[in-house]
Every structure is written in structure tokens, then in C-alpha cells.
Motif scaffolding. Structure first.
Motif, PDB file in Angstrom:
ATOM      1  N   ILE A 147    -109.243 -33.187 -33.773  1.00 18.33           N
ATOM      2  CA  ILE A 147    -108.017 -33.905 -34.154  1.00 18.33           C
ATOM      3  C   ILE A 147    -107.431 -34.626 -32.943  1.00 18.33           C
ATOM      4  N   LYS A 148    -107.395 -33.947 -31.807  1.00 14.15           N
ATOM      5  CA  LYS A 148    -106.835 -34.557 -30.590  1.00 14.15           C
ATOM      6  C   LYS A 148    -107.688 -35.728 -30.103  1.00 14.15           C
ATOM      7  N   ALA A 167    -109.632 -37.651 -31.969  1.00 13.39           N
ATOM      8  CA  ALA A 167    -109.716 -38.733 -32.958  1.00 13.39           C
ATOM      9  C   ALA A 167    -108.719 -39.836 -32.630  1.00 13.39           C
ATOM     10  N   GLU A 220    -105.934 -42.990 -38.008  1.00  9.67           N
ATOM     11  CA  GLU A 220    -104.671 -42.503 -38.566  1.00  9.67           C
ATOM     12  C   GLU A 220    -104.880 -41.282 -39.451  1.00  9.67           C
ATOM     13  N   TRP A 221    -106.050 -41.209 -40.100  1.00 17.02           N
ATOM     14  CA  TRP A 221    -106.319 -40.143 -41.057  1.00 17.02           C
ATOM     15  C   TRP A 221    -107.479 -39.277 -40.585  1.00 17.02           C
ATOM     16  N   ILE A 222    -107.413 -37.983 -40.928  1.00 15.72           N
ATOM     17  CA  ILE A 222    -108.459 -37.022 -40.574  1.00 15.72           C
ATOM     18  C   ILE A 222    -109.037 -36.432 -41.852  1.00 15.72           C
ATOM     19  N   LYS A 253    -102.883 -37.089 -42.437  1.00 13.59           N
ATOM     20  CA  LYS A 253    -102.538 -37.949 -41.321  1.00 13.59           C
ATOM     21  C   LYS A 253    -102.653 -37.166 -40.017  1.00 13.59           C
ATOM     22  N   ARG A 254    -103.305 -37.786 -39.051  1.00 18.00           N
ATOM     23  CA  ARG A 254    -103.528 -37.117 -37.766  1.00 18.00           C
ATOM     24  C   ARG A 254    -102.214 -36.678 -37.143  1.00 18.00           C
ATOM     25  N   GLN A 255    -101.205 -37.528 -37.141  1.00 15.95           N
ATOM     26  CA  GLN A 255     -99.921 -37.194 -36.524  1.00 15.95           C
ATOM     27  C   GLN A 255     -99.247 -36.047 -37.255  1.00 15.95           C
TER      28      GLN A 255
END
Length: 257
Positions: free
Chosen positions: A30-31, A33, A36-38, A128-130
């Protein structure tokens, strides 16, 4: 994948990971990437060809959604089982609207629903990654049930979009981590217990404790099956500590006391 990464600079297949365990590995991904999306897919599982397209279309219909899950199917000995969630009483009831309409359905802040039962699988989630970062990612103190723990935390922070179509296949392997021997609910107990330490979940502490009591009773059955009445009694008493009105726990105390 390596051939794909050679042609497309946005594709990376060789990120080194010093973190141990699946939770640490996923957090590291995740970090690293940049999108915007995972979406998550373990090496021994698979997606149907239309999987991403179906889920992405649902997200376009509900732009306010920060995360999504879908139905999936188990594959065992090359046999595809029926869709998972509509064949489980609790999930069939909770997700009834989605299955009855066969349409993606939004469930607003469904933390109470996720505390009742798990409503998604890692291999079907797009988030969403955030949003994942803001909620703390996977709990790397958990060897198992770290996904269940995260979904509950996401459900407390954002609306959940469920897609009723099968968008992933979970390949059952008798040697996998999820088939380890021993008390079946130890990691779920820890995953839920960790939630009790988070002030966000203080309003839900009674529901969490009731769920932990259910897990402890399941462990009690395991110990009884293995003729370990001392540990069965200990689990039953612990269940009563978390939920004193659990009749089944009192029955187990009488049986094993």
C-alpha cells in the motif's frame, strides 16, 4: 507479470519486503503503490476476467464510496463451489437487498453489520489508498484475522459498497495458514480484543464483547472435542466474563466443571 512490467513502467513486480507476515506485506505494498485505488490478490487465488471491470463500474455508480467488496466462490480440488455469501444465513440476510436486486448496494457506515459477521474477502476488496492509510492499514500484530479487523475499522470510517457478483475465486489449500491446527478462534479473539483498545469502538464495546464470547464458545467446542476439559472450562468462563448472559457458556461450564 515480469514481461508486463518490462513493457509498462507503472507495473512493478520486484518490490522487496522486509516486513514479516501478510499484514506487513500488504501494508508495504500500500505504501509503495502510486495509484489512487488498491486491490488485493494473493498468489494462489484468482479473479474472473471481468472482475475489475464489474467492480470499477460499481464505483462509478457510487462515487462517494471509498471501499468496495464483492461475492466470491471457493475452489476445492478443481471444483467451484456456489457463491459464498448468499449461502450463509447471516450474510444472506444482511446483504439481502444486493442479492435480491442483483445490483451494487451501498451500506452507510456499516460497523454494526461488520461486527456481526464478515461481509467481504480480501481478494474482492478495492479501496482508496489514502483511506487505507488513514485508517491504519492492516494490524501487523495479527497473524490471522487482520483482514476482518481492518474491514471493521473501515466500516466505522466510510460507507461500504457491496457487489453481489462473484469477482474472485478463493483456492482452498489444506497447507495454507487458514488451515492451521489448534483453537479455531484465537486470532479472531485477538482481532476483536484489539478493537476494544480503540476509542472509536467504545460505543460498540458490548457488541464486541458478545462477539468475543461467541468465539470463545467455539474454542470451547474445540477443546471438548480434544478431551481438554481444563481449557474448555477456561474458555467457557472467559466467555461468561465477556457476556454473562450467554446461556451456552454456562452450559459448557457445567459440562466441563
Amino acid at each position: 507479470l515480469y514481461k508486463l512490467s518490462e513493457k509498462h513502467p507503472n507495473v512493478s513486480c520486484s518490490i522487496s519486503n522486509e516486513q514479516k507476515g501478510s499484514a506487513g506485506a500488504r501494508n508495504h505494498g500500500i505504501k509503495q503503490a502510486r495509484g489512487e485505488w488498491i486491490a488485493f490478490l494473493d498468489a494462489d487465488d484468482s479473479w474472473p476476467l471481468e472482475s475489475i471491470a464489474i467492480r470499477w463500474q460499481a464505483l462509478q455508480q457510487f462515487p462517494q464510496a471509498k471501499w468496495l467488496g464483492s461475492d466470491f466462490a471457493l475452489i476445492e480440488n478443481n471444483t467451484i463451489h456456489p457463491p459464498f455469501f448468499p449461502n450463509r444465513p447471516k450474510t444472506r440476510e444482511i446483504l439481502a437487498e444486493a442479492f435480491e436486486t442483483n445490483q451494487a448496494t451501498l451500506y452507510p457506515l456499516p460497523v454494526k453489520l461488520f461486527l456481526t459477521t464478515n461481509l467481504t474477502s480480501t481478494i474482492t476488496v478495492i479501496a482508496k489508498r489514502q483511506f487505507l492509510i488513514e485508517t491504519g492499514g492492516f494490524d501487523d500484530t495479527l497473524r490471522r484475522a487482520q483482514d476482518v479487523n481492518l474491514w471493521i475499522r473501515l466500516a466505522a470510517a466510510g460507507d461500504f459498497l457491496f457487489v453481489p457478483q462473484v469477482c474472485a475465486y478463493y483456492h482452498q489449500n489444506p497447507t495454507s495458514v487458514t488451515h492451521e491446527s489448534g483453537p479455531p478462534e484465537d486470532w479472531h479473539i485477538k482481532a476483536y480484543s484489539n478493537l476494544l483498545q480503540d476509542p472509536v469502538f467504545h460505543p460498540h464495546k458490548n457488541q464486541i464483547k458478545k462477539r468475543i464470547a461467541e468465539f470463545l464458545i467455539n474454542n470451547c467446542y474445540y477443546y471438548e472435542k480434544n478431551q481438554d476439559h481444563r481449557m474448555a472450562l477456561k474458555s467457557a468462563l472467559n466467555a461468561i466474563k465477556h457476556n454473562p448472559i450467554t446461556l451456552e457458556a454456562w452450559k459448557r461450564v457445567i459440562k466441563n466443571g
